[in-house]
Design an enzyme around this catalytic site. Structure first.
Site, PDB file in Angstrom:
ATOM      1  N   LYS A  19       4.928  -0.088  13.161  1.00 36.40           N
ATOM      2  CA  LYS A  19       4.326   0.550  11.978  1.00 36.40           C
ATOM      3  C   LYS A  19       3.594   1.840  12.367  1.00 36.40           C
ATOM      4  O   LYS A  19       3.609   2.812  11.616  1.00 36.40           O
ATOM      5  CB  LYS A  19       3.389  -0.428  11.274  1.00 36.40           C
ATOM      6  N   ILE A  28       0.854  -1.209   0.000  1.00 38.14           N
ATOM      7  CA  ILE A  28       0.000   0.000   0.000  1.00 38.14           C
ATOM      8  C   ILE A  28       0.880   1.246   0.000  1.00 38.14           C
ATOM      9  O   ILE A  28       1.796   1.344   0.818  1.00 38.14           O
ATOM     10  CB  ILE A  28      -0.901   0.036   1.259  1.00 38.14           C
TER      11      ILE A  28
END
Ligand code: HSE
Length: 373
Positions: free
Chosen positions: A189, A120
């Site tokens: 993340k 992504i």
């Protein structure tokens, strides 16, 4: 353009497959491996400094994983005038500030799209959005392994350990899958996302993260009976300059689009005033999807764009409030904060994440899950 590649595991092999097969103008000239018996590629070397000191190499790609020696190698590459691309969220989240400064001091790019959300273009979208507006929050499913496990357990009643083994076979899980199932991977993340979204470097060790290690079929059944789906969600938000970042399973309402995200897929949303909320989805783990993001970084290295300024930040989880479902054998610590107590599980009153974290620190073998409003 010449590339030195550090690491030839799941992601590194995807990188050579894409570059060797599609980009004759880009050459992966050396590949660092632990042991020459990993294969018979003439580019293999076990000497990192043969790559880091080679003046012909323009970009070093790091896909080794782990904090050291990956951090030292990336820093040295930047100091030696090379651009650096890394997929290594653990290393990056612990050294964002130092590596960004090193890149800037040496007028080189440091890119890390593959570190969050696999294929992504998430970091790219965070940066692009800020050309117009300030981001106020993000939330998402950012770990393929746990989403794979949760989807299978919810869909077919699959067994936790069997599904984890499957995710390992498919190359989704970390070398130590504890990082996946305990939520550390999502915390890394979120740390990187918060840096890109808010320009604030929070210490990853200050991010509360609750995973799915102790999830039981009965927890899933409880959620289902209430029309809800459990997903592991990472979140970050900036409220009056106060940053909060946290990771926990959430019992999402059935009409939340996140509920439809299955298998190793990830879905991450960002919010800001002018666009409202925008979502981005795709394969969050696996060789080629992650390598795709690495190679995208290589291709954009020439115009790496927005200069980054940052400041260190505390993690203000005392401002985050929720209602939590907690299950396990010994829930005595949670009784004083419970709205409902049952055999094996409780529902808490609304409380702060800071209070919850303190209780969790003194609890063992307990599964906790936010119940979304
Ligand atoms: N173990 C990670 C995941 C790999 O399952 O999402 C991609 O970061």
């Amino acid at each position: 353009m010449k590339i030195g590649l550090l690491g030839h595991g799941v992601v590194g092999r995807g990188v050579t497959e894409i570059i060797d097969g599609h980009f004759p103008q880009i050459t992966v000239s050396s590949i660092l491996v632990k042991d020459l018996s990993e294969g018979n590629d003439p580019r293999y070397t076990t000497d990192a400094y043969q790559i880091l000191n080679d003046p012909r190499i323009d970009i070093v790609i790091e896909c080794m994983g782990g904090i050291e020696p990956a951090f030292t190698y990336v820093k040295t590459a930047l100091e030696n005038g090379k651009h650096a691309v890394t997929s290594n969220k653990k290393m990056l989240s612990h050294h964002l500030k130092e590596l960004t400064d090193t890149a800037e001091a040496n007028h080189r790019s440091l890119r890390f799209e593959a570190s969050c959300g696999g294929c992504i273009p998430w970091i790219h979208e965070l940066e692009r959005t800020q050309r117009i507006d300030e981001i106020t929050s993000f939330r998402g499913i950012m770990n393929g392994t746990t989403n794979y496990i949760l989807s299978d357990m919810t869909g077919s009643g699959a067994d936790f350990n069997e599904t984890l083994k499957e995710a390992q076979k498919l190359g989704y899980a970390e070398a130590d899958p504890s990082d996946d199932i305990d939520g550390n991977d999502v915390a890394y993340k979120c740390c990187i996302s918060a840096f890109s979204a808010f320009h604030k470097a929070v210490d990853p060790d200050d991010i509360p993260h609750f995973g799915i290690r102790h999830l039981k079929k009965s927890d899933i059944a409880y959620a289902k009976a209430d029309g809800r789906v459990i997903k592991l969600i990472g979140r970050g938000c900036l409220n009056e300059e106060k940053l909060s970042v946290w990771v926990m399973p959430v019992m999402l309402r059935g009409d939340d689009p996140m509920c439809l995200v299955s298998s190793n897929l990830n879905r991450i949303e960002l919010s800001c005033r002018t666009l409202g909320t925008a979502s981005f989805g795709g394969q969050g783990a696996g060789s080629l999807p992650t390598a795709h993001a690495v190679v995208q970084d290589v291709l954009s290295i020439e115009d790496s764009g927005i200069p980054k300024t940052w400041e260190t930040s505390d993690n203000h989880i005392e401002t985050v409030r929720g209602t939590y479902y907690v299950s396990g054998r010994d829930l005595s610590l949670f009784e004083p904060v419970s709205a409902e107590c049952h055999d094996g599980w409780v529902l808490t009153h609304e409380m702060s994440l800071q209070e919850l974290s303190a209780l969790m620190q003194n609890s063992h073998d307990v599964f906790v899950c936010e119940v979304s409003r």
